[in-house]
Design an enzyme around this catalytic site. Structure first.
Site, PDB file in Angstrom:
ATOM      1  N   GLU A 147      18.680  -5.302  -0.094  1.00  0.00           N
ATOM      2  CA  GLU A 147      17.890  -6.118   0.828  1.00  0.00           C
ATOM      3  C   GLU A 147      17.519  -5.312   2.064  1.00  0.00           C
ATOM      4  O   GLU A 147      18.398  -4.748   2.727  1.00  0.00           O
ATOM      5  CB  GLU A 147      18.676  -7.352   1.278  1.00  0.00           C
ATOM      6  N   CYS A 148      16.262  -5.267   2.388  1.00  0.00           N
ATOM      7  CA  CYS A 148      15.749  -4.704   3.640  1.00  0.00           C
ATOM      8  C   CYS A 148      16.234  -3.271   3.854  1.00  0.00           C
ATOM      9  O   CYS A 148      15.627  -2.338   3.344  1.00  0.00           O
ATOM     10  CB  CYS A 148      16.116  -5.608   4.813  1.00  0.00           C
ATOM     11  N   ALA A 149      17.315  -3.065   4.584  1.00  0.00           N
ATOM     12  CA  ALA A 149      17.826  -1.714   4.787  1.00  0.00           C
ATOM     13  C   ALA A 149      18.142  -1.049   3.455  1.00  0.00           C
ATOM     14  O   ALA A 149      17.900   0.148   3.268  1.00  0.00           O
ATOM     15  CB  ALA A 149      19.078  -1.746   5.669  1.00  0.00           C
ATOM     16  N   SER A 187      14.178  -5.538  -2.131  1.00  0.00           N
ATOM     17  CA  SER A 187      13.201  -6.373  -1.439  1.00  0.00           C
ATOM     18  C   SER A 187      13.498  -6.386   0.052  1.00  0.00           C
ATOM     19  O   SER A 187      14.625  -6.119   0.482  1.00  0.00           O
ATOM     20  CB  SER A 187      13.280  -7.799  -1.993  1.00  0.00           C
TER      21      SER A 187
END
Length: 503
Positions: free
Chosen positions: A388-390, A480
């Site tokens: 996720e993200c990072a 994502s």
């Protein structure tokens, strides 16, 4: 089951009024008196709960009615507050601010009502005197179901200023429970996404929390605040339980052929009708639960199945319930630090890389070539990876020109533009987390760009702020920008662990 833990919600008319200072200081002040304090944060924020945990010695937990649904606020609160003497809930933004275009949904006011908790309003009084009464009266009377039980005045300049403020508030019918003087700001440095996380500055963070506790102890009536907390109404709900949630989680819905999302990273050709929202439908019938794996049926704690979870200063964003759900689904959760560890934990079967600040540590992450290669080999083997993200940035070919893991054929870079907001998403592709058509609610919060932003098999389709697909599903990888809260869909953790067993 009735939950009667004393509790307060710390709110404000707007951001920047001093909620975090007051909430964190109050948690630490209560803990300093020997009370067991349960810390909570309204909304999706990952950073403030780190300071709350430092203040109380307990895990900071989020209460987000958008991500999890209003029906889970009480149970999640009861889960975190079990056995505590008092709970302090820090609000988000202004008291009545919530998800854009959704009324009171995800606001501090809604959470206070769901918890039957009195609200303490923190008011920045630095540029007003008599007008404070009109402000407080408006907030206290706007929604009769919200009980504003007291005010803490922040940034008060002098004894005379305090006298004028108290005189004005006598007519508002809301007691003043604290006065904090205008002093040099506690050392809580910020950067592009808010406060610097505790994990990056633990020594300084300890000092900052101690300063907040001293400020609140000196300026607030702790006995009156505790008395107000004890006046909270009883909650009639059972505490959330990860094992029960996993055991009763329904199977993912069947793929939907009518979504119409483009499959190559471009704009959707036709969004069509989204599948029904799984949230906000109390009493909905559950599909028949499929059989649990043999190890879960036997009640084995984790059956030797290791799920490695990235941590350390670069990856600090995680909801406590995620690890609890993975454990309940049969995994042994083992943390590792991508800045220091050169290999994944022994016998890793699944990998979770959550949010954080890899852009701040890009050079160190890039320099750890052995781990980058280990992650790439693990992903290429087809084993389950949830990022996720990072985590998405870390799996890219490069970040700000520095080599990363190279699992995804994309490049990431910092951007001046802040991407922020709740998202109503639907899975576009079958993955280790979801099947196509499964609807999830999430949150985006970043100042980076990934190019391209979606693969041939995107992870999610979202409608707003513009229709698009984003993220990557390839082999066992799901990557994502979207942050999700698995308590809203425990089957996500169950599906991930089952894939770890079979991959």
């Amino acid at each position: 089951m009735v939950t009667s833990v004393p509790r307060l919600v710390i709110a404000a008319p707007s951001s920047g009024s001093g909620k975090t200072t007051v909430a964190t200081g109050l948690m630490a002040a209560f803990a300093g008196r020997g009370l067991s304090v349960s810390p909570h944060k309204v909304g999706p924020d990952y950073i403030d709960p780190g300071y709350h945990a430092l203040a109380t010695g307990r895990v900071g937990r989020n209460l987000d009615a958008y991500l999890c649904g209003p029906e889970l606020i009480g149970p999640l609160f009861a889960h975190g507050a079990r056995g505590c003497d008092v709970a302090v809930v820090e609000g988000v933004m202004g008291l009545y601010d919530g998800a854009a275009g959704e009324g009171e949904l995800a606001s501090t006011a809604q959470v206070a009502k769901l918890l039957r908790a009195p609200v303490v309003l923190v008011v920045d009084a630095s540029s007003q005197s008599r007008s404070v009464a009109a402000l407080v009266h408006g907030f206290a009377s706007w929604d009769p179901e919200v009980r504003v039980g007291g005010v803490i005045l922040n940034k008060v300049a002098s004894d005379r200023h305090e006298e004028l403020l108290r005189e004005a508030l006598d007519s508002a019918g809301v007691p003043v429970l604290g006065v904090l003087r205008r002093v040099p700001q506690v050392d809580t440095p910020s950067r592009h996404l808010g406060l610097v996380p505790v994990a990056e500055r633990r020594t300084e963070a300890v000092s900052a929390v101690a300063a907040m506790a001293a400020q609140v102890s000196d300026g607030c009536d702790l006995e009156a605040l505790l008395g107000l907390a004890r006046g909270a109404g009883a909650l009639s709900c059972a505490a959330w339980d990860a094992a029960e949630a996993v055991a009763s989680s329904p199977p993912p819905p069947l793929p939907s052929p009518t979504l119409g999302f483009a499959r190559a990273g471009g704009p959707p050709s036709s969004l069509g009708a989204l599948p029904p929202d799984p949230l906000f439908r109390p009493g909905r019938p559950r599909p028949q639960t499929p059989p649990l794996s043999a190890s879960l049926e036997r009640g084995d704690p984790h059956d030797g199945l290791t799920v490695a979870v990235a941590g350390g200063p670069a990856f600090t964003f995680s909801y406590a319930e995620h690890a609890e759900l993975l454990t309940a689904a049969g995994a042994e959760v083992v943390p590792f630090d991508p800045l220091r560890d050169e290999q994944l934990p022994d016998d890793t079967r699944g990998l979770v890389i959550g949010g954080g600040f890899p852009e701040v540590y890009a050079s160190e992450l890039s320099a750890n070539e052995p781990l980058r290669k280990a992650v790439a080999e693990f992903a290429l083997s087809g084993a389950p990876v949830a990022a996720e993200c990072a985590g998405l940035l870390y799996l890219c070919r490069e970040l700000d020109g520095l080599p990363m893991c190279g699992v995804l054929d994309s490049r990431a870079r910092m951007s001046e533009r802040l991407t922020l907001g709740y998202r109503d998403a639907v899975a576009v592709s079958d993955s280790v987390l979801a099947t196509a058509g499964q609807r999830m609610r999430g949150h985006e919060f970043h100042r980076t760009v990934v190019e391209p932003g979606a693969g041939e098999s995107p992870a999610w389709g979202v409608r707003a702020p513009r229709p698009r697909v984003e993220g990557f599903v390839q082999a066992g990888v799901h990557a994502s920008y979207l942050h999700t809260h698995w308590a809203s869909a425990p089957g996500v953790a169950r599906r991930f662990v089952e894939r770890c067993r079979t991959s």
